[in-house]
Structure formats: C-alpha cells, structure tokens
Motif scaffolding. Structure first.
Motif, PDB file in Angstrom:
ATOM      1  N   UNK A 345       1.007  -0.947  -0.305  1.00  0.00           N
ATOM      2  CA  UNK A 345      -0.073   0.057  -0.039  1.00  0.00           C
ATOM      3  C   UNK A 345       0.861   1.374  -0.005  1.00  0.00           C
ATOM      4  N   UNK A 346       1.121   2.112  -1.092  1.00  0.00           N
ATOM      5  CA  UNK A 346       1.791   3.049  -1.209  1.00  0.00           C
ATOM      6  C   UNK A 346       1.243   4.364  -0.884  1.00  0.00           C
ATOM      7  N   UNK A 347       1.706   5.159  -0.227  1.00  0.00           N
ATOM      8  CA  UNK A 347       1.296   6.512   0.233  1.00  0.00           C
ATOM      9  C   UNK A 347       2.645   7.529   0.149  1.00  0.00           C
ATOM     10  N   UNK A 348       1.969   8.849  -0.208  1.00  0.00           N
ATOM     11  CA  UNK A 348       2.863   9.746  -0.262  1.00  0.00           C
ATOM     12  C   UNK A 348       3.003  10.281  -1.723  1.00  0.00           C
ATOM     13  N   UNK A 349       3.805  11.011  -2.291  1.00  0.00           N
ATOM     14  CA  UNK A 349       4.148  11.480  -3.379  1.00  0.00           C
ATOM     15  C   UNK A 349       4.550  10.553  -4.597  1.00  0.00           C
ATOM     16  N   UNK A 350       3.841  10.386  -5.726  1.00  0.00           N
ATOM     17  CA  UNK A 350       4.119   9.618  -6.787  1.00  0.00           C
ATOM     18  C   UNK A 350       4.085  10.764  -8.016  1.00  0.00           C
ATOM     19  N   UNK A 351       4.868  10.258  -9.162  1.00  0.00           N
ATOM     20  CA  UNK A 351       5.143  11.067 -10.210  1.00  0.00           C
ATOM     21  C   UNK A 351       4.633   9.978 -11.431  1.00  0.00           C
ATOM     22  N   UNK A 352       3.954  10.630 -12.324  1.00  0.00           N
ATOM     23  CA  UNK A 352       3.594   9.769 -13.503  1.00  0.00           C
ATOM     24  C   UNK A 352       4.578  10.042 -14.465  1.00  0.00           C
ATOM     25  N   UNK A 353       4.811   8.895 -15.526  1.00  0.00           N
ATOM     26  CA  UNK A 353       5.763   9.089 -16.479  1.00  0.00           C
ATOM     27  C   UNK A 353       5.202   7.951 -17.411  1.00  0.00           C
ATOM     28  N   UNK A 354       5.125   8.110 -18.770  1.00  0.00           N
ATOM     29  CA  UNK A 354       4.920   7.055 -19.842  1.00  0.00           C
ATOM     30  C   UNK A 354       5.775   7.523 -20.975  1.00  0.00           C
ATOM     31  N   UNK A 355       5.431   7.125 -22.070  1.00  0.00           N
ATOM     32  CA  UNK A 355       6.529   7.190 -23.065  1.00  0.00           C
ATOM     33  C   UNK A 355       7.212   8.333 -23.466  1.00  0.00           C
ATOM     34  N   UNK A 356       6.491   9.739 -23.447  1.00  0.00           N
ATOM     35  CA  UNK A 356       7.300  10.628 -23.716  1.00  0.00           C
ATOM     36  C   UNK A 356       8.056  11.082 -22.418  1.00  0.00           C
ATOM     37  N   UNK A 357       7.911  10.845 -21.227  1.00  0.00           N
ATOM     38  CA  UNK A 357       8.623  11.088 -20.212  1.00  0.00           C
ATOM     39  C   UNK A 357       9.748  10.239 -20.071  1.00  0.00           C
ATOM     40  N   UNK A 358       9.589   8.893 -20.558  1.00  0.00           N
ATOM     41  CA  UNK A 358      10.663   8.364 -20.507  1.00  0.00           C
ATOM     42  C   UNK A 358      11.821   8.636 -21.568  1.00  0.00           C
ATOM     43  N   UNK A 359      11.247   8.848 -22.578  1.00  0.00           N
ATOM     44  CA  UNK A 359      12.049   9.364 -23.632  1.00  0.00           C
ATOM     45  C   UNK A 359      12.907  10.628 -23.231  1.00  0.00           C
ATOM     46  N   UNK A 360      12.110  11.319 -22.626  1.00  0.00           N
ATOM     47  CA  UNK A 360      12.588  12.615 -22.235  1.00  0.00           C
ATOM     48  C   UNK A 360      13.829  12.584 -21.295  1.00  0.00           C
ATOM     49  N   UNK A 361      13.577  11.747 -20.286  1.00  0.00           N
ATOM     50  CA  UNK A 361      14.427  11.522 -19.056  1.00  0.00           C
ATOM     51  C   UNK A 361      15.863  10.839 -19.779  1.00  0.00           C
ATOM     52  N   UNK A 362      15.821  10.120 -20.734  1.00  0.00           N
ATOM     53  CA  UNK A 362      17.064   9.661 -21.430  1.00  0.00           C
ATOM     54  C   UNK A 362      18.072  11.019 -21.726  1.00  0.00           C
ATOM     55  N   UNK A 363      17.263  11.944 -22.076  1.00  0.00           N
ATOM     56  CA  UNK A 363      18.353  13.032 -22.526  1.00  0.00           C
ATOM     57  C   UNK A 363      18.339  14.259 -21.921  1.00  0.00           C
ATOM     58  N   UNK A 364      17.397  14.434 -20.798  1.00  0.00           N
ATOM     59  CA  UNK A 364      17.227  15.688 -19.775  1.00  0.00           C
ATOM     60  C   UNK A 364      17.234  15.343 -18.502  1.00  0.00           C
ATOM     61  N   UNK A 365      17.671  15.973 -17.498  1.00  0.00           N
ATOM     62  CA  UNK A 365      17.444  15.841 -15.937  1.00  0.00           C
ATOM     63  C   UNK A 365      15.902  15.808 -15.659  1.00  0.00           C
ATOM     64  N   UNK A 366      15.553  15.212 -14.696  1.00  0.00           N
ATOM     65  CA  UNK A 366      14.145  15.301 -14.375  1.00  0.00           C
ATOM     66  C   UNK A 366      13.614  16.406 -13.745  1.00  0.00           C
ATOM     67  N   UNK A 367      12.319  16.695 -14.097  1.00  0.00           N
ATOM     68  CA  UNK A 367      11.965  18.284 -13.447  1.00  0.00           C
ATOM     69  C   UNK A 367      12.050  18.254 -12.052  1.00  0.00           C
TER      70      UNK A 367
END
Ligand code: SF4
Length: 510
Positions: A345-367
């Motif tokens: 059972x997860x509580x707290x903050x989570x961040x969504x990320x799918x195809x575009x976010x994953x491709x972005x994170x390969x070239x840029x630091x996360x926001x």
C-alpha cells in the motif's frame, strides 16, 4: 435535419465509456466468483468489480485509456453520411470536453496531442446501407494496451510450445491459444478475442475486430467455428495466466470467430484482443429525428446491476493483514525487504511518466527529484478545476513493457525506488531493479476509478507540453494497492507465469 443525432451519439459514447454491457459484467462476475478473495487473482478481480461499479455510478471512464472510438453505422438508403460523420466527430470532441474520453489522438510524426480526439484516422467510422428505415450505431472503445497484443499469423507457422500450425481449423485453434498466451497480463486479462480466418492482412484485422460486436454469450451459427470457439475457451482457461497475468482460473472471457474468403496463396489468422474493460454498446436511432429509439446489448432504461453487494463494497479492497505499507521517499533497505507476491500500500508523492517522459529523461534531467521516488506508468484523465488546480478523474496503470528500453537507465541515473505499472517488464529492467535497488509493482490495469480514489490531490504537473496523458503529474496518494511482481533480487512473477503457462500450452499441441 436529425435534430437529436449529435446528442444521441454523445450519450452513446458516454454510456460506452462508463458502463460495461451486461454480457461482459456477467462474464466478469463468473470470473470473480471462481477465485478465492484473498488470492492475487481474487484481489485483482475485486478491484475490477469495484471499479466497474464506481465508473457506472459516477459516470466516469471505466479505464483511463478510453481507446480508439470505432463506430459501425447502418443507415437507410439516401441518408447523408457526410453530415452524419461531421456530427459524429463533433460528438467525439464534446465527449472529450466532458471528460468521458481522454484526449487520445496524437500526430504520429510529432507526437502532438490534438486534444479533442480528432485527427487523421480518428475516430474510425464505417458506414453501410441497409433496407431498414432506422439508423443503427455501434461503438467499441478499445485501448492501446490490448490493441498492442493483437496478433496476425500466416499459416503454416511454427509456434512456441505448440509446434506446427497447419492451414486447418486446428492450426487456427493453436494460433488463438498462442496469442492469448503471448498476451499474458499485458492486455489486462481476462480478455476476449475476435478472430478472422482468411481475408487479406487488412480485411482480416477489420473482420476480427468486428467479431467483438458479438455478445460474449452468443453461439456461432457455423457449427465448425462454434466448436473451435468452445475448444479455445476450455484450453485458454487452463493456461493459468489469470487476471492481470497474476495466475488464476480465468484468462479469457470470450472467443468469437469469423471467416472471409482468401487468396489460395494466403492463410492469415488475425486476432483482435480486447481487455476485461470491454466497452461496446449500440443504439438504434429514429431516422427522422436522430433520437435514441432503443439500446443494443442492454436495456437503456434500467440501471446496470452492481457487480458487488453493499457488504462487499463496504469491506473495500480485500486485505489479508500482510500488506506492506510504503511511504515515499523509500529507502534501499525497504525495497530490498520486499519480495515477489507482497501486496504493498503506497502513500505519499508519486510521479506519472509514460512514453514521452521516459524518452525525455534519457536526454534531460528530471524536473523533480526522483531519489527514493515512485514512478507511475499512467496517463490519467485530468479535469482542470481552476488556475493551477486539477482533479484526476481516472488513473489506472498503462502497459509498462513499452518503457523497457529506458527503465533500467532511469532507475540507475535518478534513484527511483518503485515503478508501478501493469503487465510487467523484461530482463533488462529486472537486472536494473537488482542493480539499483528498486521494485516493480503491478497495479490492476483498467481500474481507473478505483485508483483515482486513492489520489488525495494533484500537487503539480511538469512537462505539460507533452499533453495531458503524457505529462508528469505529481500525485499525493494514500494506500494505493499494488503487488510486487518483480523484486530487487532478480525474481519476476511475470517470467514465472509465462514459463508455467507455456508448459500448459505445450499440452495443447494436439
Ligand atoms: S483495461 Fe488495460 S488494456 Fe484495456 S484499455 Fe484499459 S489499460 Fe488498456
């Protein structure tokens, strides 16, 4: 000119997206009652049942992926199909504006989301004339996860575990079983398959999808095809792929087969796999007003019977007392204490990320700082409630395997501890989880209403330039349930179930 046509189509879209038809509810009810409540399969099916009821009662999307709208329309001779198609496009845009459809149409080259589900090829509308003096409109909403598990075979072929599939009905049976086995949980099992024997590559897929307009409990009028349908249902439900690929008794809720003539040189078997969130409805319309005259597949006036009793609803998610609570940020020690099969059972903050976010994170630091964080493979439906204020109205997991090329690198670079998605991931990610100290949690695919209710608030959003489903949403959640299916010790439930079900498949060689 047909003054009620536009609103009738909006109603059809709304009902299709939010309320499963009775035949699908019945099949899912049988699947639920076949499992012990405290098993992985039982827990998944209870969440699915709750989700079905929640979606119907709040008129919210059953699944956040509201799919590719595909309309099959029959019109009297002389009807103005151009005018109707324009109104149907308006209806799709309006249903999107009302939050019944997620903006789901993106430019295939730039990835830009049109925002209203309109664009080249979206929606799909097929017209046919008939002799009746009424209009019939059928709609299916089939999402990307199950669409990606469609399969097409050219016979003869050699199939894993099943050996040679010849140009016979037994070869067809083998292809269908192979496709169900290959799908595992990626298409949100238990699913249903529409099948076409023959045709060419394009007409085969179209005819396969058309089979999904049959009800799950009908009988094929062709006794030869009916026999194959029955044989597939029996064998597929012995595979133990189970709900979400967790293992279990029900892997398939329907098999519907059609046939088209073919060229002598070709023998295609085309398979359209639909998920448990099998959204299909229809209406007949008065040909002079466009008002709804009757509903197809359901009694339009009667509310759907709930999947769960009030006592089951009050009991909520069936807990065993062995659930592990995690609150982000999560430590290496916490993660390494988890093992496959644990319910978390997860509580707290989570961040969504799918195809575009994953491709972005390969070239840029996360926001945002992802160290110790939870990355949720999800493209939610989000309503703007004011400047900078948002409310998530549907938020189930998306298919994780698409992120396989990126995931291990992202875990290593940014210190993500928990990845949540559905359908599991591959060997590269499994090795990455072990190396970086992270786990993969499988949430219940399609349970968009259930998971939306675990979200307390939207704390922010990054990368909005990717469009609503692809942006990185910052979500504060409480007791978000999911199952560890890949742990930090090299274990994978997905790999185990695939191997075990493959051994059962081999017994179907015939
Ligand atoms: S239930 Fe699963 S496969 Fe079906 S549309 Fe939703 S996410 Fe996709």
């Amino acid at each position: 000119m047909l003054p009620h046509f536009l609103e009738s189509i909006v109603q059809l879209i709304t009902r299709t997206s939010t309320d499963l038809p009775p035949d699908v509810r019945k099949a899912m009810g049988l699947a639920l009652h076949a499992e012990e409540p405290a098993t992985r399969a039982g827990q998944a099916l209870t969440i699915i049942a709750q989700n079905i009821d929640q979606a119907a009662s709040c008129e919210g999307p059953i699944c956040q992926d509201t799919g590719m709208p595909t309309f099959e329309v029959k019109v009297p001779v002389g009807a103005d199909q151009i005018w109707m198609k324009e109104r149907m496009r308006e209806a799709v845009a309006e249903a999107t504006r009302r939050g019944k459809l997620r903006p789901n149409s993106v430019d295939s080259i730039t990835g830009e989301n049109s925002g209203d589900n309109l664009g080249p090829g979206t929606p799909i509308v097929h017209f046919e004339q008939w002799k009746k003096d009424e209009i019939e409109v059928k709609l299916i909403l089939k999402g990307g996860g199950c669409e990606n598990t469609n399969a097409q075979y050219a016979l003869p072929a050699d199939l894993d575990h099943l050996g040679r599939a010849d140009r016979t009905l037994d070869g067809v049976r083998k292809c269908i079983l192979h496709a169900v086995w290959k799908a595992q949980g990626k298409g949100c099992a238990p699913g249903a398959v529409g099948v076409c024997i023959g045709g060419d590559r394009t007409s085969g897929y179209l005819h396969a999808k058309e089979q999904l307009f049959r009800t799950l409990d009908d009988s094929n009028p062709d006794a030869r095809l009916a026999a194959v349908e029955d044989a597939v249902m029996d064998a597929a439900n012995q595979l133990t792929v189970g709900p979400m690929g967790f293992g279990g008794k029900t892997s398939l809720i329907g098999c519907k087969i059609g046939a088209l003539n073919r060229l002598p040189a070709s023998f295609f078997v085309s398979i359209a796999y639909d998920c448990w969130a099998f959204r299909r409805l229809g209406v007949t319309l008065d040909a002079s007003s466009g008002a709804i005259a009757s509903w197809l597949y359901r009694d339009g006036e009667t509310a759907s019977a709930p999947m769960l009793t009030p006592e089951q609803v009050a009991a909520g998610f069936p807990r065993t007392g062995r659930e592990v609570r995690l609150r982000a940020p999560i430590t290496d020690e916490q993660v390494r204490a988890l093992k496959v099969g644990d319910v978390v059972l997860v509580s707290g903050r989570m961040f969504t990320g799918r195809d575009a976010v994953h491709a972005h994170l390969m070239k840029h630091d996360p926001p945002v700082d992802l160290r110790g964080g939870v990355l949720y493979h999800c493209g939610p439906v989000v309503a703007k409630t004011g400047e900078g204020n948002w409310r998530v109205t549907a938020a189930g997991p998306t298919t994780s395997i698409r992120e396989e090329p990126y995931q291990a690198d992202i875990l290593k670079r940014y210190g993500v501890r928990v990845v949540i998605g559905k359908g599991g991931m591959g060997a590269k990610t499994l090795a990455g989880l072990k190396e970086s100290g992270a786990v993969y949690l499988n949430a219940v695919g399609g349970a968009a209403q259930f998971y939306a209710r675990c979200i307390d608030r939207v704390a922010g959003v990054s990368l909005m330039e990717f469009g609503t489903p692809e942006a990185m949403w910052h979500l504060d959640v409480t007791d978000f349930p999911a199952i560890v299916t890949m742990d930090a010790h090299g274990n994978s439930l997905h790999r185990d179930i695939e191997q075990a079900s493959g051994a059962v498949l081999a017994e179907q060689r015939g």
